[in-house]
Scaffold this active site. Structure first.
Site, PDB file in Angstrom:
ATOM      1  N   HIS A   1      -1.311  -1.937  -3.723  1.00 57.87           N
ATOM      2  CA  HIS A   1      -2.455  -2.467  -2.979  1.00 57.87           C
ATOM      3  C   HIS A   1      -2.913  -1.344  -2.050  1.00 57.87           C
ATOM      4  O   HIS A   1      -2.554  -0.197  -2.224  1.00 57.87           O
ATOM      5  CB  HIS A   1      -2.016  -3.657  -2.115  1.00 57.87           C
TER       6      HIS A   1
ATOM      7  N   CYS B   1      -0.515  -6.083  -8.893  1.00 51.64           N
ATOM      8  CA  CYS B   1       0.588  -6.945  -8.466  1.00 51.64           C
ATOM      9  C   CYS B   1       0.602  -8.299  -9.186  1.00 51.64           C
ATOM     10  O   CYS B   1       0.998  -8.348 -10.336  1.00 51.64           O
ATOM     11  CB  CYS B   1       0.548  -7.077  -6.942  1.00 51.64           C
TER      12      CYS B   1
HETATM   13  N1  GLN Z   1       3.457 -13.371  -5.774  1.00 52.41           N
HETATM   14  C1  GLN Z   1       3.839 -12.167  -6.402  1.00 52.41           C
HETATM   15  C2  GLN Z   1       5.107 -11.566  -5.850  1.00 52.41           C
HETATM   16  O1  GLN Z   1       5.455 -11.824  -4.710  1.00 52.41           O
HETATM   17  C3  GLN Z   1       2.709 -11.167  -6.352  1.00 52.41           C
HETATM   18  C4  GLN Z   1       2.423 -10.681  -4.962  1.00 52.41           C
HETATM   19  C5  GLN Z   1       1.221  -9.788  -4.859  1.00 52.41           C
HETATM   20  O2  GLN Z   1       0.269  -9.898  -5.649  1.00 52.41           O
HETATM   21  N2  GLN Z   1       1.204  -8.947  -3.840  1.00 52.41           N
HETATM   22  O3  GLN Z   1       5.762 -10.821  -6.516  1.00 52.41           O
END
Ligand code: GLN
Length: 244
Positions: free
Chosen positions: A195, A93
């Site tokens: 995740h 992510c």
């Molecule tokens: N901040 C980033 C987004 O919202 C990554 C989020 C994350 O790593 N889950 O896209």
């Protein structure tokens, strides 16, 4: 045999159980008699990525991504050399976004990325949240991996340039909720929005990463079999729930 795994910014980039990926890598090595050294690296700490066998870069909030970019950009040249030499990288992510060209946050500011993966990300006001399953093809023969399951939560919508996706979305949103692609792959670098944590429920993918790392360091291409009945039951339960 001993593998060295760098955990990049464990204090800043660790969302939705990402740390469980490290635990899974360690366990699956130890169960086979392979030792693992974890090297946590955060702001200002020195590392030579060429000495590492695997780098894990988890997800994080926009704020944390902004906080670490300066530090990360100073590591680019060394990281690129290691990647070109076959270093295995798993980026989740926010980690995936920072390996790309840039991540544009909601106020329009662009957090520059490392430009290792040819992709870019633009935040939208609709978060892409939920369980995901993907069709992937990462191996050959009876152990080839066909599906990954996980959980996504991102506002960033990622678009791929000349880089291969990790997989095709079966259920869920994936990179941008539109083109059906999920994640990205370049050499031994794997980026994904999944995740969950990702690796415990996808043991075949975990072993794929470990095999690539062992192959590069020791020329060993095979891993002893483990009893994966619990892990595969978790994987298949999610897969059935999402595709039924
Ligand atoms: N901040 C980033 C987004 O919202 C990554 C989020 C994350 O790593 N889950 O896209």
């Amino acid at each position: 045999m001993r593998l060295r795994i760098c955990h990049l910014y464990p204090d800043l980039m660790d969302l939705y159980g990402d740390r469980g990926n490290i635990i899974t890598l360690v366990k699956r090595c130890n169960w086979r008699g392979i030792e693992v050294e974890i090297v946590p690296i955060s702001l200002g700490q020195k590392i030579d990525f060429r000495e590492m066998d695997l780098v894990f870069f988890g997800g994080g909030s926009d704020r944390e991504q902004g906080l670490l970019f300066d530090d990360l950009s100073g590591r680019r040249e060394n990281l690129v050399k290691a990647i070109e030499d076959g270093l295995v990288v798993l980026a989740i992510c926010g980690g995936l976004q920072l390996l790309g060209r840039y991540y544009q946050i909601p106020d329009g500011t662009k957090i520059p990325g490392l430009e290792i993966l040819d992709l870019w990300t633009i935040a939208s006001n609709k978060r892409l949240i939920g369980n995901v399953c993907l069709e992937v093809n990462l191996g050959e023969g009876p152990n080839s991996l066909n599906t990954l399951v996980g959980f996504e939560n991102h506002s960033g919508q990622t678009h791929l340039g000349q880089v291969k996706p990790l997989g095709k979305v079966m259920r869920g949103h994936g990179n941008n909720g539109q083109d059906g692609w999920e994640g990205a792959m370049y050499r031994n670098v794997f980026g994904t929005y999944l995740h969950g944590p990702l690796l415990p429920k996808n043991p075949i993918f975990t072993d794929h990463l470990l095999k690539l790392a062992l192959q590069r360091r020791f020329g060993v291409a095979s891993l002893g079999l483990l009893d994966d009945s619990l892990e595969l039951a978790a994987h298949n339960y999610m897969l059935n729930r999402l595709t039924r």
